[in-house]
Design a protein around this motif. Sequence first.
Motif, PDB file in Angstrom:
ATOM      1  N   PRO A  87     -31.054  53.028  49.428  1.00  0.00           N
ATOM      2  CA  PRO A  87     -32.433  53.313  49.858  1.00  0.00           C
ATOM      3  C   PRO A  87     -32.555  54.638  50.611  1.00  0.00           C
ATOM      4  O   PRO A  87     -33.544  55.358  50.431  1.00  0.00           O
ATOM      5  N   LEU A  88     -31.548  54.949  51.449  1.00  0.00           N
ATOM      6  CA  LEU A  88     -31.570  56.229  52.161  1.00  0.00           C
ATOM      7  C   LEU A  88     -31.499  57.394  51.179  1.00  0.00           C
ATOM      8  O   LEU A  88     -32.195  58.409  51.330  1.00  0.00           O
ATOM      9  N   LEU A  89     -30.667  57.246  50.163  1.00  0.00           N
ATOM     10  CA  LEU A  89     -30.523  58.282  49.146  1.00  0.00           C
ATOM     11  C   LEU A  89     -31.824  58.436  48.351  1.00  0.00           C
ATOM     12  O   LEU A  89     -32.250  59.559  48.061  1.00  0.00           O
ATOM     13  N   ALA A  90     -32.458  57.317  48.012  1.00  0.00           N
ATOM     14  CA  ALA A  90     -33.696  57.361  47.241  1.00  0.00           C
ATOM     15  C   ALA A  90     -34.792  58.095  48.013  1.00  0.00           C
ATOM     16  O   ALA A  90     -35.536  58.903  47.438  1.00  0.00           O
ATOM     17  N   VAL A  91     -34.878  57.840  49.315  1.00  0.00           N
ATOM     18  CA  VAL A  91     -35.877  58.527  50.137  1.00  0.00           C
ATOM     19  C   VAL A  91     -35.578  60.024  50.183  1.00  0.00           C
ATOM     20  O   VAL A  91     -36.484  60.865  50.045  1.00  0.00           O
ATOM     21  N   ALA A  92     -34.298  60.372  50.368  1.00  0.00           N
ATOM     22  CA  ALA A  92     -33.918  61.783  50.469  1.00  0.00           C
ATOM     23  C   ALA A  92     -34.201  62.549  49.180  1.00  0.00           C
ATOM     24  O   ALA A  92     -34.545  63.738  49.212  1.00  0.00           O
ATOM     25  N   LEU A  93     -34.073  61.867  48.050  1.00  0.00           N
ATOM     26  CA  LEU A  93     -34.268  62.524  46.750  1.00  0.00           C
ATOM     27  C   LEU A  93     -35.674  62.310  46.192  1.00  0.00           C
ATOM     28  O   LEU A  93     -35.980  62.791  45.095  1.00  0.00           O
ATOM     29  N   ASP A  94     -36.515  61.569  46.942  1.00  0.00           N
ATOM     30  CA  ASP A  94     -37.845  61.214  46.452  1.00  0.00           C
ATOM     31  C   ASP A  94     -37.714  60.525  45.093  1.00  0.00           C
ATOM     32  O   ASP A  94     -38.407  60.850  44.117  1.00  0.00           O
ATOM     33  N   ALA A  95     -36.786  59.559  45.049  1.00  0.00           N
ATOM     34  CA  ALA A  95     -36.425  58.911  43.789  1.00  0.00           C
ATOM     35  C   ALA A  95     -36.859  57.452  43.765  1.00  0.00           C
ATOM     36  O   ALA A  95     -36.989  56.798  44.800  1.00  0.00           O
ATOM     37  N   GLY A  96     -37.064  56.935  42.563  1.00  0.00           N
ATOM     38  CA  GLY A  96     -37.247  55.508  42.383  1.00  0.00           C
ATOM     39  C   GLY A  96     -35.886  54.836  42.412  1.00  0.00           C
ATOM     40  O   GLY A  96     -34.904  55.395  41.924  1.00  0.00           O
ATOM     41  N   TYR A  97     -35.829  53.637  42.979  1.00  0.00           N
ATOM     42  CA  TYR A  97     -34.545  52.940  43.120  1.00  0.00           C
ATOM     43  C   TYR A  97     -34.639  51.560  42.482  1.00  0.00           C
ATOM     44  O   TYR A  97     -35.507  50.754  42.824  1.00  0.00           O
ATOM     45  N   ALA A  98     -33.725  51.269  41.560  1.00  0.00           N
ATOM     46  CA  ALA A  98     -33.627  49.950  40.939  1.00  0.00           C
ATOM     47  C   ALA A  98     -32.271  49.357  41.296  1.00  0.00           C
ATOM     48  O   ALA A  98     -31.231  49.916  40.937  1.00  0.00           O
ATOM     49  N   SER A  99     -32.278  48.253  42.017  1.00  0.00           N
ATOM     50  CA  SER A  99     -31.032  47.588  42.419  1.00  0.00           C
ATOM     51  C   SER A  99     -30.710  46.453  41.455  1.00  0.00           C
ATOM     52  O   SER A  99     -31.552  46.012  40.671  1.00  0.00           O
ATOM     53  N   ASN A 100     -29.452  45.981  41.522  1.00  0.00           N
ATOM     54  CA  ASN A 100     -29.004  44.817  40.734  1.00  0.00           C
ATOM     55  C   ASN A 100     -29.289  44.960  39.237  1.00  0.00           C
ATOM     56  O   ASN A 100     -29.721  44.018  38.577  1.00  0.00           O
ATOM     57  N   VAL A 101     -29.040  46.156  38.708  1.00  0.00           N
ATOM     58  CA  VAL A 101     -29.238  46.406  37.275  1.00  0.00           C
ATOM     59  C   VAL A 101     -28.099  45.765  36.486  1.00  0.00           C
ATOM     60  O   VAL A 101     -26.930  45.880  36.859  1.00  0.00           O
ATOM     61  N   VAL A 102     -28.440  45.076  35.397  1.00  0.00           N
ATOM     62  CA  VAL A 102     -27.438  44.287  34.678  1.00  0.00           C
ATOM     63  C   VAL A 102     -27.104  44.813  33.288  1.00  0.00           C
ATOM     64  O   VAL A 102     -26.198  44.287  32.632  1.00  0.00           O
ATOM     65  N   SER A 103     -27.807  45.833  32.814  1.00  0.00           N
ATOM     66  CA  SER A 103     -27.501  46.354  31.477  1.00  0.00           C
ATOM     67  C   SER A 103     -27.919  47.811  31.372  1.00  0.00           C
ATOM     68  O   SER A 103     -28.598  48.344  32.255  1.00  0.00           O
ATOM     69  N   LEU A 104     -27.508  48.437  30.288  1.00  0.00           N
ATOM     70  CA  LEU A 104     -27.875  49.831  30.048  1.00  0.00           C
ATOM     71  C   LEU A 104     -29.394  49.950  29.875  1.00  0.00           C
ATOM     72  O   LEU A 104     -30.053  48.969  29.493  1.00  0.00           O
ATOM     73  N   PRO A 105     -29.956  51.113  30.156  1.00  0.00           N
ATOM     74  CA  PRO A 105     -31.397  51.295  29.961  1.00  0.00           C
ATOM     75  C   PRO A 105     -31.804  50.927  28.540  1.00  0.00           C
ATOM     76  O   PRO A 105     -31.173  51.358  27.572  1.00  0.00           O
ATOM     77  N   SER A 106     -32.868  50.125  28.430  1.00  0.00           N
ATOM     78  CA  SER A 106     -33.370  49.775  27.103  1.00  0.00           C
ATOM     79  C   SER A 106     -34.164  50.926  26.506  1.00  0.00           C
ATOM     80  O   SER A 106     -34.376  51.006  25.293  1.00  0.00           O
ATOM     81  N   SER A 107     -34.597  51.839  27.383  1.00  0.00           N
ATOM     82  CA  SER A 107     -35.322  53.031  26.961  1.00  0.00           C
ATOM     83  C   SER A 107     -35.096  54.126  28.001  1.00  0.00           C
ATOM     84  O   SER A 107     -34.974  53.832  29.188  1.00  0.00           O
ATOM     85  N   THR A 108     -35.003  55.344  27.539  1.00  0.00           N
ATOM     86  CA  THR A 108     -34.896  56.463  28.485  1.00  0.00           C
ATOM     87  C   THR A 108     -36.215  57.213  28.626  1.00  0.00           C
ATOM     88  O   THR A 108     -36.322  58.117  29.444  1.00  0.00           O
ATOM     89  N   SER A 109     -37.222  56.832  27.826  1.00  0.00           N
ATOM     90  CA  SER A 109     -38.546  57.458  27.918  1.00  0.00           C
ATOM     91  C   SER A 109     -39.614  56.440  27.491  1.00  0.00           C
ATOM     92  O   SER A 109     -39.885  56.299  26.288  1.00  0.00           O
TER      93      SER A 109
END
Length: 318
Positions: A102-124
């Motif tokens: 969460p600290l990193l996400a704030v510093a980078l102005d990034a969205g954060y998804a925790s507990n991800v269980v698989s590869l992205p189903s879509s990149t766009s």
Amino acid sequence: MSVLVFADSAEGKFKKSALEVVSYGKKVAEQLGSNVVALTINASSNQELYTYGAEKVISVSNDSLKTFNAKQYAAVIKQVADAQGSSVIILDSSINTLYVAPLLAVALDAGYASNVVSLPSSTSPFTVKRKAFSNKGFSNTVISTTNKVIGVAKNSYGVHENQVSGTTENFDAAVVESGVKSEKVEKASGKVTIADADVVVSAGRGLKGPENWGMIEELATVLGAATACSKPVSDLGWRPHGEHVGQTGKPVASNLYIAIGISGAIQHLAGINASKVKVVINTDPEAPFFKAADYGIVGDAFEVVPKLIEKLKAFKQA
């Protein structure tokens, strides 16, 4: 644009979760048509990461970072992400990184998804599947920000070899002032830790007292497992608080979780639901844990566990 993976280590050695996130990062980089860069902090050697797909390793060595500090680690990861032009940053979901992300996400102005269980189903749009509702369900989450922080759930993707010829670059990171001072760090030695264990043997008040934990430790030794306990047990001082697992303790995502003499309060189940196979041993057939377990034994732990140890020893010797 590269994908940056933070490969966490303990006493210079990489954790299994570090190899998992490097494996995961390699595939995400392929999806994005990019390359994967691994960041290490005070690791003894980076060679192992090449086996799992890290094409470049950024090595940070600094005595000020030997003791974990979430604010300082987040600052280092941000510095490296900025230097590498990384818009996707991947971490594991350990206790440490759950503070860092969460600290990193704030510093980078990034969205954060925790507990991800698989590869992205879509990149766009960038879409990931993650655990939700205390591991009882899943959600497909879209991260719409330019920068993205992903926390990979333990044992969800696996460790996959993907040998490459990698290179290592040293990075002189600025260590920020955190305002937090560590007075003492106590670590268990000679035991499998809950964070790294594929098998966890846990016990509760059904053991009746700390003097009866010998058979739990023996079963754990036979299985090469970590020992754990329920919250009431640690509150009573029967076992160290570091062994307390559950929603208010350490989360467990082992391949096998054995609960002995634990009724299965909702807070405990929420913290261990991510384990793949759950086994319960309890004298009470109405114990809530039986509804969540894959296998259950209704019986007295003082009779069942010694027999289980005996059979396991015989099986290993066969």
